[in-house]
Design an enzyme around this catalytic site. Structure first.
Site, PDB file in Angstrom:
ATOM      1  N   ASP A   1       0.859  -1.181   0.000  1.00 30.83           N
ATOM      2  CA  ASP A   1       0.000   0.000   0.000  1.00 30.83           C
ATOM      3  C   ASP A   1       0.894   1.230   0.000  1.00 30.83           C
ATOM      4  OD1 ASP A   1      -2.325   1.599   0.290  1.00 30.83           O
ATOM      5  OD2 ASP A   1      -2.002   1.679   2.442  1.00 30.83           O
ATOM      6  N   LYS A   2       0.313   2.401  -0.266  1.00 30.49           N
ATOM      7  CA  LYS A   2       1.113   3.622  -0.278  1.00 30.49           C
ATOM      8  C   LYS A   2       0.903   4.451   0.983  1.00 30.49           C
ATOM      9  CE  LYS A   2      -0.227   7.375  -2.164  1.00 30.49           C
ATOM     10  NZ  LYS A   2      -0.010   8.322  -1.047  1.00 30.49           N
TER      11      LYS A   2
ATOM     12  N   ASP B   1      -6.532  -2.706   3.232  1.00 30.18           N
ATOM     13  CA  ASP B   1      -5.452  -3.615   2.828  1.00 30.18           C
ATOM     14  C   ASP B   1      -5.670  -5.041   3.344  1.00 30.18           C
ATOM     15  OD1 ASP B   1      -4.007  -1.406   1.702  1.00 30.18           O
ATOM     16  OD2 ASP B   1      -3.367  -0.866   3.717  1.00 30.18           O
TER      17      ASP B   1
ATOM     18  N   LYS C   1      -7.490  27.849  -6.661  1.00 28.49           N
ATOM     19  CA  LYS C   1      -6.291  27.078  -6.303  1.00 28.49           C
ATOM     20  C   LYS C   1      -6.415  25.693  -6.921  1.00 28.49           C
ATOM     21  CE  LYS C   1      -7.999  25.259  -1.871  1.00 28.49           C
ATOM     22  NZ  LYS C   1      -7.779  25.157  -0.424  1.00 28.49           N
TER      23      LYS C   1
ATOM     24  N   ARG D   1      -5.932   3.642  -8.025  1.00 28.43           N
ATOM     25  CA  ARG D   1      -7.393   3.619  -8.053  1.00 28.43           C
ATOM     26  C   ARG D   1      -7.933   2.190  -7.967  1.00 28.43           C
ATOM     27  NH1 ARG D   1      -9.425   7.931  -5.960  1.00 28.43           N
ATOM     28  NH2 ARG D   1      -9.487   9.792  -7.249  1.00 28.43           N
TER      29      ARG D   1
END
Length: 1038
Positions: free
Chosen positions: A367-368, A671, A522, A641
């Site tokens: 996982d990140k 996860d 922004k 994604r």
């Protein structure tokens, strides 16, 4: 009777009907129970006090070896077959069953205790339809880290029509909705109330795994419970994990059974022939029983040899393996170099049966967010009007600002100075940050502001503006109130152009008190640059230069310490790392560059993407092989994604077609399915709860500990297990083959070549502890050399240390040793007498010599296999030999014979044989002949075909100096511009902010359920937020 069987779960023949629609009524328990929907009951233990003994014994006898030895015990009770006493089988069997039973009971108790901790949390335990809460207009704040891995606060909106209802009424409403499914982002249903029907969507539902934030209480209607919740639907199935060595051992044990049958058949045929040709000559003093002829004698002999040669199937193998795995698990638990002091979190081996698999990993799926990154968001730097701020090292003092957040940190006094001097460009910059957002303020006490941000990057920017004097104070659907350098200013909010995945930016249109209209926007730098006036080209060039210099935007989600170095080390060990994340493509790509998984010199970076769920068919049956083939040709694979279930599907795809050992590592509930699907699951105890840890096999606090888990503990565990198995099979096959050769010299009578007590104690006492010491303490090189040479990990991936070929070599080695150990003592003792001429050598003297030679030979072989000698190894090896000699002198004494005449027939054998010089010379000769081929082969192999392990060990001996300890260095790189905006942001909150129903305060008739008034979020962690890293090619609308 039928209802009773149903309650006990014993109803048979009932077909499970697929649920097409869920139908519920509030406060109508009888109606809801009629549908037999799943409840939230969870059983965390496997046994109870009544079922433990029978159920555990049932499971243990499902193991082939245990069932085989139970069968042997039954055979030994038949006098016509057994030539061994019953205790030779009962003692080892009872010991093995007892030790395994104790371990299983301990594991079950620990599992029950650890899983029970889940309920001592603020996590929602079911999927609820929100009815009411303690917040204005019954809004509720939730954190979804356990669902999507993003530590952000989201809003769940109640259905307005239920605001005035009395929930104690018999029936409030009726809900019809979709059946249980794994779609986290979708919910469809209707609420029927007072004859009117209202639609329900995902914004009205609280999902299991969410955490309440700044909300004291809420009421809800349970829609899905237990296994039906969307979180559990995404968790995948829990499967029993077995190592590749376990699977190989099962095949080998079956092969050994076949080999045992062949040996017994050969000896039985030999007995039949011998009885037919020679048996009548011995009938005078060995009379045959009536009805026993040569064929029947051969039949009985077959089963007798099944008993005698049973040591070829080692009963103590499995319990020894469990002890070794348990010991190596303790090394992981006790490793101080994997302890994280900031959170007081040690490494933990939650499963004790998978240690050696850590030394064979080929693919890592990571996982990140929270796994590679810290999940700590900081506002570090900014570039305003062409000037960069944030390069200094001295911390800024914000004491001049009474409304500043004390947890905010910045390191550049010059920015404060220009703000306080009234620089218009700088003040306009922070005014934009204070106005252009969808943050909700919360002020529990005067001057104590808490921001509820839909995305952490928004919270970081608004908090930065607050500390530099532009404090976002409050908002209504029509206005935003800001304290600008101490002055209260209210802006009229005319429009909010909300963020979405196409626009990749957010804009607001406001009117100042002076009547000036301004559009503040922004977003990603690539998006904003396209909308700049041509006169700003010089500013664009200067700003771009600063962005390239910094390599990141102002809000940074930092990598964990040592992540790039860990990935580099694991890559050198030929371990492929795939990142599976739910984040957007741009964010995942930026993390790939930060981790050195993607590098600037990689010119052939290509992307396979889909814009809609219907286009994402790469994991379908007809395309999965093409996906896998394409991915395996790449140096680096990043899947973005992906849903939790798709993560598991990617892991299963690699497991199925690559036949490689996989490891999945993550820190959130999203996860869990991936962790369960992989051969090894690793949970990181970080910012996203404990669901990943509770489902994992190993856990620790930082990603960098993974390299120590694999390159040190995993490699050592695999090496030790392989050495243990090779030696264990060697010593047992050698022991058994001597029996086999002896059969040709005893008329195939199933007489044992050894004393019965030696047969009983050989595996339990004489050879048990030395091989356990080898399997617990041995190491080829220490941990520093293991880090220095990651290539040492490669043999485990290739199964070089133990395989079917290695097993065959072990059997051949045992065959040679058994020939030496039988025929050399036989030839030395044949027709010899004592040196005083008093006694002729008999069977008992030969048995003592043969078993002593065997024990010495296998002890020397153990010494040759040991690379790392400790005092424990020395003590166990020499101690076992001493125990053997002490036992034989005791058991072969006059006293034991007089007390237990039938059990100890070898009276005086030890003292009469071991005082003869030719006996000791025979032991020396057999030992040399057993060891000589092994030493010669290893010498030639190292000389002519050295392995990586041989080369490194040679270098270690040459250097005689430890390599430097690995240092954690913060990697820096020069990067092209890669940035983005609000990667955790979601569409729709602009409309929510400007809607009148959202912010209108109404009097509350219901008292608060809890007396707590302070925000839990404010009492725990500082407000840190995530990196804004994203770019793209959007349309040119504002």
């Amino acid at each position: 009777m039928g209802s009773l069987l149903s309650q006990l779960g014993l109803e048979c023949g009932r077909k499970e009907v697929k649920e097409e629609e869920r139908h519920l009524r509030a406060n109508d328990r009888e109606f809801n129970l009629s549908y037999e929907y799943a409840d939230n009951a969870i059983k965390t233990s496997k046994y109870n006090i009544f079922t433990f003994l029978p159920l555990n014994l049932f499971e243990q006898f499902q193991r082939l070896a245990n069932a085989y030895f139970l069968f042997l015990l039954c055979l030994q009770l038949i006098p016509e077959i057994s030539s061994l006493s019953w205790f030779t089988t009962v003692v080892p069997l009872v010991l093995v069953l007892s030790m395994t039973m104790a371990k299983d009971g301990s594991d079950d108790i620990n599992r029950h205790r650890s899983l029970s901790l889940v309920f001592i949390t603020l996590f929602l335990q079911a999927d609820l339809l929100l009815l009411s809460s303690s917040e204005p207009l019954n809004l509720i704040y939730i954190e979804t880290a356990e669902l999507d891995g993003c530590v952000s606060v989201a809003f769940i909106i109640f259905l307005t029509v239920v605001q005035s209802l009395n929930f104690s009424c018999p029936c409030v409403g009726e809900v019809r909705c979709e059946p249980p499914n794994n779609r986290l982002d979708k919910f469809t249903g209707t609420l029927t109330l007072k004859g009117e029907m209202y639609s329900l969507d995902n914004e009205r539902v609280l999902l299991r795994g969410c955490t309440l934030r700044n909300t004291q209480w809420c009421f809800g209607l349970v829609v899905f419970g237990g296994p039906d919740t969307k979180l559990m639907q995404n968790c995948g199935k829990t499967t029993l994990k077995r190592t590749s060595i376990d699977r190989l051992m099962n095949v080998l044990v079956l092969s050994i059974f076949g080999f045992l049958a062949v040996m017994c058949l050969i000896l039985a045929v030999g007995n039949g022939i011998w009885e037919y040709q020679e048996g009548s000559k011995f009938a005078a003093f060995l009379p045959k029983q009536e009805g026993v002829n040569a064929p029947f004698s051969a039949f009985l002999t077959f089963w007798s040899y099944v008993i005698i040669l049973n040591t070829v199937v080692p009963i103590s193998l499995y319990v020894s393996v469990e002890i070794i795995r348990l010991g190596n698990s303790f090394y992981i638990d006790w490793d101080r170099k994997m302890y994280y002091p900031k959170s007081d979190t040690p490494a933990e081996a939650r499963t004790t049966t998978l240690n050696e698999e850590l030394g064979q990993i080929k693919y890592i799926f990571s996982d990140k967010t929270g796994t590679l990154t810290q999940n700590i968001m900081t506002f570090n730097k900014c570039s305003i009007n062409g000037k960069s701020y944030g390069e200094a090292w001295q911390k800024v003092d914000f004491s001049w600002n009474n409304l500043a957040d004390p947890k905010f940190c910045f390191h550049d006094h010059s920015l404060v100075e220009v703000v306080r001097e009234g620089n218009p460009e700088v003040q306009a910059f922070f005014r934009l940050l204070a106005l252009c957002h969808t943050v909700m303020p919360e002020e529990k006490k005067e001057g104590e502001l808490y921001y509820q941000a839909q995305s952490p990057d928004e919270g970081a920017l608004v908090t930065a503006a607050r500390n530099f004097g532009f404090v976002f104070r409050s908002r209504t659907p029509e206005s935003i109130t800001v304290v600008e350098m101490g002055e209260l200013v209210t802006y009229e909010l005319l429009a909010v152009l909300d963020f979405n995945n196409v626009r990749k930016r957010m804009s607001v249109i406001v009117r100042s008190p002076e009547g000036k209209l301004t559009l503040y926007c922004k977003g990603a730098d690539t998006i904003i640059f396209e909308r700049l006036n041509p006169s700003c080209s010089k500013l664009k060039e200067v700003t771009t230069e600063h962005l390239n210099l910094l390599g990141s935007t102002a809000v940074e989600d930092k990598l964990q310490d040592g992540v790039p170095q860990t990935i580099e080390q694991l890559s050198k060990a030929d371990i492929k790392i795939w990142v599976l994340t739910g984040d957007k493509q741009e964010t995942a790509e930026n993390i790939g560059y930060s981790c050195n998984m993607l590098r600037e010199e990689m010119t052939e970076v290509f992307i396979v993407s889909a814009n809609t769920a219907e286009e994402a068919f790469a994991l379908e049956k007809d395309m999965e092989m093409e996906l896998l083939r394409t991915a395996c040709m790449c140096q680096t694979v990043i899947c973005c994604r992906v849903t939790p279930l798709q993560k598991a599907q990617v892991v299963e795809l690699v497991k199925k077609y690559k036949q490689a050992i996989t490891l999945a590592i993550g820190d959130g509930a999203n996860d869990v399915s991936m962790i369960k699907a992989a051969h090894i699951g690793v949970g990181i105890s970080g910012q996203e709860g404990m669901q990943a840890v509770l489902s994992s096999d190993f856990s620790f606090a930082q990603f960098r500990y993974l390299q120590r888990l694999l390159l040190v503990h995993g490699r050592w565990s695999y090496l030790r297990m392989c050495k243990f198995l090779r030696y264990f099979f060697y010593k047992n096959f050698t022991f058994t083959f001597v029996h086999f050769w002896y059969g040709f010299f005893c008329g195939f009578s199933a007489q044992t070549v050894y004393d019965e007590w030696f047969i009983t104690l050989y595996n339990l006492v004489y050879t048990a502890l030395p091989v356990l010491a080898l399997s617990l303490f041995d190491q080829d090189v220490n941990d520093r050399w293991s880090f220095q040479y990651p290539k040492l990990y490669a043999p485990g991936q290739l199964n070089q240390y133990f395989s079917k070929r290695a097993f065959v070599y072990t059997v051949l080695h045992s065959g040679y040793s058994s020939l030496v150990l039988f025929f050399i003592p036989w030839a030395a003792m044949y027709d010899t007498v004592r040196d005083d001429g008093k006694d002729i050598v008999d069977y008992q003297s030969f048995a003592l010599l043969a078993q002593t030679c065997l024990l010495i030979a296998v002890s020397i072989q153990l010494g040759l296999d040991t690379h790392y000698w400790t005092s424990v190894n020395q003590f166990f090896l020499w101690g076992s030999l001493c125990v053997y000699f002490a036992v034989i002198f005791t058991m072969y004494s006059n006293g034991m014979f007089l007390i237990f005449t039938s059990s100890f027939p070898f009276i005086g054998t030890a003292r009469n044989s071991l005082n003869q010089p030719n006996v000791w010379l025979t032991m020396l000769l057999t030992s040399i002949l057993c060891v000589l081929p092994v030493v010669a082969y290893r010498f030639l192999r190292i000389l002519l075909w050295p392995t990586v392990n041989d080369k490194v060990r040679y270098k270690v001996r040459q250097d005689k100096v430890l390599p430097p300890a690995p240092r954690r260095v913060q990697a820096r790189r020069a990067s092209t511009r890669r940035s983005g905006y609000a990667f955790s942001h979601a569409q729709g909150y602009g409309d929510l902010v400007t809607s009148g129903r959202f912010l209108r305060w109404t009097p509350k008739s219901r008292p608060a359920l809890f007396s707590q008034t302070d925000s839990p979020l404010a009492q725990t962690q500082p407000q840190f937020y995530r990196t804004i890293n994203e770019g793209g090619e959007p349309p040119l609308s504002p």
